[in-house]
Write an enzyme that holds these catalytic residues in place. Structure first.
Site, mmCIF file in Angstrom:
data_model
loop_
_atom_site.group_PDB
_atom_site.id
_atom_site.type_symbol
_atom_site.label_atom_id
_atom_site.label_comp_id
_atom_site.label_asym_id
_atom_site.label_seq_id
_atom_site.Cartn_x
_atom_site.Cartn_y
_atom_site.Cartn_z
ATOM 1 N N VAL A 57 0.829 -1.215 0.000
ATOM 2 C CA VAL A 57 0.000 0.000 0.000
ATOM 3 C C VAL A 57 0.866 1.269 0.000
ATOM 4 C CG1 VAL A 57 -0.288 0.094 2.515
ATOM 5 C CG2 VAL A 57 -2.115 0.970 1.050
ATOM 6 N N LEU A 76 -8.268 -1.478 4.656
ATOM 7 C CA LEU A 76 -8.021 -2.421 5.753
ATOM 8 C C LEU A 76 -6.540 -2.771 5.897
ATOM 9 C CD1 LEU A 76 -10.828 -5.033 4.894
ATOM 10 C CD2 LEU A 76 -10.989 -3.166 6.519
ATOM 11 N N ALA A 77 -5.736 -2.539 4.851
ATOM 12 C CA ALA A 77 -4.331 -2.990 4.888
ATOM 13 C C ALA A 77 -3.620 -2.386 6.087
ATOM 14 C CB ALA A 77 -3.619 -2.584 3.599
ATOM 15 N N ALA A 78 -3.058 -3.235 6.913
ATOM 16 C CA ALA A 78 -2.356 -2.739 8.101
ATOM 17 C C ALA A 78 -1.541 -3.862 8.715
ATOM 18 C CB ALA A 78 -3.362 -2.222 9.138
ATOM 19 N N GLU A 79 -0.543 -3.455 9.492
ATOM 20 C CA GLU A 79 0.134 -4.380 10.403
ATOM 21 C C GLU A 79 -0.731 -4.404 11.657
ATOM 22 O OE1 GLU A 79 2.736 -6.206 9.938
ATOM 23 O OE2 GLU A 79 3.911 -5.290 8.349
ATOM 24 N N SER A 120 -9.892 1.169 15.271
ATOM 25 C CA SER A 120 -9.829 0.086 16.259
ATOM 26 C C SER A 120 -10.218 0.570 17.649
ATOM 27 C CB SER A 120 -8.392 -0.439 16.274
ATOM 28 O OG SER A 120 -8.136 -1.160 17.447
ATOM 29 N N TYR A 179 0.644 0.564 17.988
ATOM 30 C CA TYR A 179 -0.460 0.132 17.114
ATOM 31 C C TYR A 179 -1.638 1.095 17.233
ATOM 32 C CZ TYR A 179 -4.409 -2.623 15.402
ATOM 33 O OH TYR A 179 -5.542 -3.036 14.733
ATOM 34 N N ASN A 208 -13.043 -6.669 19.189
ATOM 35 C CA ASN A 208 -12.323 -7.921 18.893
ATOM 36 C C ASN A 208 -13.097 -8.740 17.870
ATOM 37 O OD1 ASN A 208 -11.378 -7.096 21.684
ATOM 38 N ND2 ASN A 208 -9.984 -8.755 21.193
ATOM 39 N N ARG A 247 -13.641 -8.175 27.203
ATOM 40 C CA ARG A 247 -13.581 -7.701 25.823
ATOM 41 C C ARG A 247 -14.907 -7.966 25.118
ATOM 42 N NH1 ARG A 247 -9.524 -6.224 27.811
ATOM 43 N NH2 ARG A 247 -7.391 -6.292 27.008
HETATM 44 N N1 NAD Z 1 -9.005 -8.409 13.696
HETATM 45 C C1 NAD Z 1 -9.419 -7.535 14.616
HETATM 46 O O1 NAD Z 1 -9.891 -7.920 15.706
HETATM 47 C C2 NAD Z 1 -9.339 -6.043 14.351
HETATM 48 C C3 NAD Z 1 -9.787 -5.162 15.353
HETATM 49 C C4 NAD Z 1 -9.694 -3.790 15.131
HETATM 50 C C5 NAD Z 1 -9.232 -3.316 13.919
HETATM 51 N N2 NAD Z 1 -8.805 -4.188 12.966
HETATM 52 C C6 NAD Z 1 -8.299 -3.626 11.696
HETATM 53 O O2 NAD Z 1 -8.949 -4.272 10.609
HETATM 54 C C7 NAD Z 1 -8.061 -4.358 9.490
HETATM 55 C C8 NAD Z 1 -7.959 -5.790 8.997
HETATM 56 O O3 NAD Z 1 -7.500 -6.614 10.055
HETATM 57 P P1 NAD Z 1 -7.400 -8.200 9.933
HETATM 58 O O4 NAD Z 1 -7.701 -8.763 11.267
HETATM 59 O O5 NAD Z 1 -8.151 -8.668 8.735
HETATM 60 O O6 NAD Z 1 -5.825 -8.365 9.713
HETATM 61 P P2 NAD Z 1 -5.041 -9.347 8.709
HETATM 62 O O7 NAD Z 1 -3.605 -9.279 9.162
HETATM 63 O O8 NAD Z 1 -5.703 -10.669 8.596
HETATM 64 O O9 NAD Z 1 -5.199 -8.613 7.313
HETATM 65 C C9 NAD Z 1 -4.430 -7.499 6.938
HETATM 66 C C10 NAD Z 1 -4.111 -7.651 5.464
HETATM 67 O O10 NAD Z 1 -3.347 -6.506 5.067
HETATM 68 C C11 NAD Z 1 -2.264 -6.965 4.275
HETATM 69 N N3 NAD Z 1 -1.169 -6.000 4.420
HETATM 70 C C12 NAD Z 1 -0.399 -5.783 5.516
HETATM 71 N N4 NAD Z 1 0.539 -4.865 5.246
HETATM 72 C C13 NAD Z 1 0.340 -4.484 3.955
HETATM 73 C C14 NAD Z 1 0.985 -3.558 3.104
HETATM 74 N N5 NAD Z 1 2.060 -2.853 3.521
HETATM 75 N N6 NAD Z 1 0.509 -3.386 1.859
HETATM 76 C C15 NAD Z 1 -0.563 -4.103 1.423
HETATM 77 N N7 NAD Z 1 -1.194 -5.019 2.176
HETATM 78 C C16 NAD Z 1 -0.747 -5.198 3.433
HETATM 79 C C17 NAD Z 1 -1.905 -8.331 4.826
HETATM 80 O O11 NAD Z 1 -1.217 -9.128 3.854
HETATM 81 C C18 NAD Z 1 -3.267 -8.892 5.169
HETATM 82 O O12 NAD Z 1 -3.820 -9.628 4.088
HETATM 83 C C19 NAD Z 1 -6.732 -3.771 9.971
HETATM 84 O O13 NAD Z 1 -6.676 -2.423 9.563
HETATM 85 C C20 NAD Z 1 -6.827 -3.859 11.482
HETATM 86 O O14 NAD Z 1 -6.027 -2.873 12.112
HETATM 87 C C21 NAD Z 1 -8.843 -5.541 13.146
#
Ligand code: NAD
Length: 368
Positions: A57, A76-79, A120, A179, A208, A247
């Site tokens: 991204v 949604l892309a994130a660490e 989040s 984060y 969560n 949670r």
């Molecule tokens: N899972 C949860 O409980 C939760 C809670 C609050 C917020 N979130 C947010 O929801 C979103 C999705 O979370 P998730 O649980 O599906 O996580 P996940 O790690 O399963 O999915 C994230 C996706 O982003 C991709 N990604 C990571 N870095 C990237 C980069 N630099 N460029 C392109 N793609 C990249 C990864 O390959 C992965 O497929 C995130 O933004 C996360 O912060 C998730």
């Protein structure tokens, strides 16, 4: 038909969002770097009926191409991981903040009708509390000394015990991890961008999220997935503190529907909205319910009596705003959804990296 770009669309939530959108007649393009920590080394199947751009991204050219002919973006892309963000700081800030900045710059040249970003619950820090006489406390925070002494629950400055209550969007953010800081930046950047450029923007503050498809080998996200990976390998789930922290577990299909509603509902524009189940569970109860659902109740959780740096004690959602602005109503409850989750775990390789995670955090002094 509308075309939507879903960044991170191969991830846990992204795949469900892509499915929800294609089911409702949208054309979906996914941009995803397919991170090894999330997807392992095996080839990743892309969400059915979507087009994949495999790219980071932060890659300006790839992002410009990805947004060139879409009507809306779900970002949604994130660490994803509180503990890991405390030492892989550049990695988290890079993907989450610079990634969002790169996406927004591309959208200056190619505006879209709507952008929805995944924020989040972590931005709240501690959730909302009240005093014994019913006063709202929205700046509760634990002192490191209390945590070291095993005083897990929160006290007011006057020493009163505080009771956790459902957290609404008026709760003041309190950023207790890198984060959380990056998620707040993503949320604010998208809402500021929307206001400045007349693009309708929405931030969903996810609690969560659980359900089939969560990375079982990534010990930094998803408490249910972590516990499942432990149990599937005959090991006891590891619980930090005393297990009584609360949670809010919201099903990933409810979350996917919330993202579609956020694209469609006019009233949501410019808003940050909680997406949770509206209920709460203690972490010990979650471990017990899951072990029962997996048929291995003889593996009770290991209560570590230690805290992870950056963890909060209680946070669960008030979802009144989501109900009002999105017409959102959760359809799945944790206890009714575990059988489906367990069936999915059984069909997947559950690599347990929980011990590695604990060691990595301990080596850096992030467990006390
Ligand atoms: N899972 C949860 O409980 C939760 C809670 C609050 C917020 N979130 C947010 O929801 C979103 C999705 O979370 P998730 O649980 O599906 O996580 P996940 O790690 O399963 O999915 C994230 C996706 O982003 C991709 N990604 C990571 N870095 C990237 C980069 N630099 N460029 C392109 N793609 C990249 C990864 O390959 C992965 O497929 C995130 O933004 C996360 O912060 C998730």
């Amino acid at each position: 038909m509308k075309r939507v770009l879903v960044t991170g669309g191969c991830g846990f939530i992204g795949r469900h969002v892509a499915h929800e959108l294609t089911e409702h007649g949208y054309e979906v393009r996914v941009l995803d770097a397919l991170l090894e920590q999330v997807h392992g080394r095996v080839s990743v199947s892309i969400p059915a009926g979507t087009e994949l751009i495999r790219a980071d991204v932060r890659d300006r050219d790839a992002v410009a191409k990805a947004v060139s002919d879409v009507d809306a973006v779900i970002h949604l892309a994130a660490e994803v991981g509180v503990g890991q963000s405390m030492y892989e700081i550049a990695r988290y800030v890079g993907t989450n903040d610079l990634g969002t900045a790169t996406l927004l710059e591309a959208l200056i040249k190619k505006p879209v009708e709507r952008i929805v970003v995944a924020s989040s619950m972590s931005i709240y820090g501690e959730g909302l509390y009240e005093t014994p006489d019913g006063r709202r406390v929205d700046d509760a925070r634990r002192k490191p000394g209390d945590i070291r002494n095993g005083q897990w629950n929160l006290l007011s400055a006057a020493g009163e015990t505080l009771s956790p209550i459902a957290t609404d969007e008026e709760k003041r953010p309190d950023l207790a991890s890198i984060y959380a800081l990056t998620k707040f930046m993503q949320e604010r950047a998208v809402l500021i961008f929307g206001q400045t450029y007349g693009v309708s923007a929405v931030a969903l503050r996810l609690f969560n999220v659980f359900g089939a498809g969560q990375a079982l080998a990534n010990p930094y996200t998803g408490v249910l997935a972590n516990f499942a990976a432990r149990l599937a390998n005959g090991k006891r789930p590891m619980i930090f503190e005393d297990g009584q922290q609360k949670r809010d577990f919201v099903h990933v299909r409810d979350v996917a529907r919330a993202f579609r509603l956020a694209l469609e509902q006019r009233l949501a524009a410019g808003q940050a909205i909680n997406i949770g189940s509206g209920g709460s569970y203690t972490i010990s109860d979650v471990a017990r319910l899951l072990a029962e659902a997996m048929g291995i109740a003889k593996l009770p959780p290991e209560i570590l009596g230690k805290a992870r740096s950056g963890d909060i004690r209680n946070c669960f959602a008030d979802i009144g705003k989501a109900r009002e602005l999105l017409g959102f109503e959760p359809r799945h409850r944790l206890e009714n959804s575990l059988a489906e989750f367990v069936a999915w775990v059984r069909n997947n390789v559950a690599v347990d990296r929980g011990t590695d995670m604990k060691r990595e955090l301990e080596e850096r002094g992030l467990v006390s």
